[in-house]
Every structure is written in C-alpha cells, then in structure tokens.
Motif scaffolding. Structure first.
Motif, PDB file in Angstrom:
ATOM      1  N   VAL A 178      10.309  35.816  -4.192  1.00  0.00           N
ATOM      2  CA  VAL A 178      11.527  36.601  -3.925  1.00  0.00           C
ATOM      3  C   VAL A 178      11.267  37.626  -2.831  1.00  0.00           C
ATOM      4  O   VAL A 178      12.130  37.876  -1.976  1.00  0.00           O
ATOM      5  N   GLY A 182      13.364  37.588   0.473  1.00  0.00           N
ATOM      6  CA  GLY A 182      14.179  38.736   0.846  1.00  0.00           C
ATOM      7  C   GLY A 182      13.863  39.257   2.232  1.00  0.00           C
ATOM      8  O   GLY A 182      14.768  39.603   2.995  1.00  0.00           O
ATOM      9  N   LEU A 185      15.314  36.816   4.800  1.00  0.00           N
ATOM     10  CA  LEU A 185      16.770  36.972   4.913  1.00  0.00           C
ATOM     11  C   LEU A 185      17.124  38.235   5.680  1.00  0.00           C
ATOM     12  O   LEU A 185      18.020  38.231   6.531  1.00  0.00           O
ATOM     13  N   ALA A 186      16.430  39.335   5.387  1.00  0.00           N
ATOM     14  CA  ALA A 186      16.700  40.583   6.090  1.00  0.00           C
ATOM     15  C   ALA A 186      16.420  40.438   7.577  1.00  0.00           C
ATOM     16  O   ALA A 186      17.182  40.937   8.418  1.00  0.00           O
TER      17      ALA A 186
END
Length: 202
Positions: A178, A182, A185-186
């Motif tokens: 995760v 994350g 994605l950021a």
C-alpha cells in the motif's frame, strides 16, 4: 488468494508489454514476447537469483494470462489505450504487490534485508526493464522521471525492515504494498519527478 493477486498483477503488466508491441508495430508474436517478458521477467530473475524453480513454471496460469492479455490488445488496442488511466492505477497496485512479495520471498530464503530489498525492486521493475530493452527503448529504470522505481524501492525497504523486525505474513506485505502503491499514485497525480543532475533542466 495470493496467486489470484499475482495473476492480476501479471495481467496488467502484460497489457503494458503488449501495448508497447503495438506502438513498435510488432506482429502478434512480438507482442506476446513483450507481454510475457514484462509480466514474468522480474519474477524469473528473482527466482533464478534465489536458485529456486521459477513460479512461472509451477502454474500454467502464469504463462496463459499474458497470452490472454496479448489477444485482448491485438484486437482491441484502441479501447485498451483509452482506459490507460485505469490500467496505470492497476499497474501501480501490481508494482506495490510485486515489490513486497519479492522482498518477503528473498527474506524467507535467507537474504539480508538490503539484498532482499534489492531483489524486491528487481521483481517489481525487472519485467519492464526487459521490455524496454527488447523494444529498443532506454529502460525507465535508468531515468525514473515518473517515480516508478522509487516507490518500489521504498516499499521493498519497508517490507525488508518489517520482516527483519519479526513482522511477517499478509499484514506486513499489505502495508509495504500500500505504501508503494500510494506513493506511485501520488507521483502520477502530482506529476512528481526524480531530480536530474545539477545544472540540467527538465
């Protein structure tokens, strides 16, 4: 459950390999080769380094899923290209999953945390590196301008640290995956880039 997640990650990576084949105007065989290498290359390299039978040779699904992805891209590549934003999200999930799983497997086989983390990164980005070399592109690993390898490095480092501290199983794997997911994605949404050498512009 872990094999299902593996196959989902393999499918998404295979889509990117097959799409590269379309961009390079390769025939279906060339597309299939890129799809297979993108999806399985990192895991193959990891298992060969660990001196174990590659997971890809323990289940026919690992080989057939990239073939299915190739067929989909061969007939419907304009539609696949249109849903690339969604595919990139799944690709980020696959990146996080593969770096965590690869690191954990390396730790199980007795590698040091540092070497295990390096092997986790290899698992996550190795297939894409092979794809780029076969397609005549500079591997994205060598100019990580979209923060692709960096999330894998961080996720692998966290997984190695958790494993070294005695945290094993799916909670540790999920946490590392995760985190990498994350960050990726950021980076995609905020257009983050790795820095160039001093004095060089974008």
């Amino acid at each position: 459950m872990s094999e299902i997640l593996d196959l989902v990650g393999i499918f998404v990576f295979a889509l990117s390999g097959a799409l590269m084949g379309v961009r390079k105007r390769l025939d279906m065989v060339g597309m299939a080769v890129l799809a297979e290498m993108t999806a399985l290359g990192g895991g193959l390299a990891r298992d060969l380094i660990l001196n174990v039978r590659p997971a890809a040779f323990q289940s026919v699904g690992y080989v057939l899923v990239p073939v299915a992805a190739t067929v989909i891209v061969f007939f419907w590549h304009p539609h696949v290209a249109r849903v690339m934003p969604a595919i990139l999200v799944l690709d980020a999930a696959g990146l996080g999953l593969f770096c965590a799983v690869g690191t954990e497997k390396a730790m199980v086989y007795g590698l040091s945390p540092l070497h295990a983390a390096l092997l986790g990164v290899t698992t996550a980005v190795g297939g894409g590196m092979i794809r780029d070399v076969l397609a005549g592109e500079i591997p994205t690993l060598l100019y990580d301008r979209q923060l692709y390898a960096v999330p894998a490095m961080l996720g692998s480092a966290v997984m190695a640290g958790l494993s070294w501290a005695g945290w094993h199983g799916w909670p540790a794997t999920l946490a590392a995956a995760v985190l990498a997911f994350g960050l990726r994605l950021a980076a995609m949404r905020r257009n983050w880039r790795a820095p160039l050498a001093r004095g060089l512009g974008d």
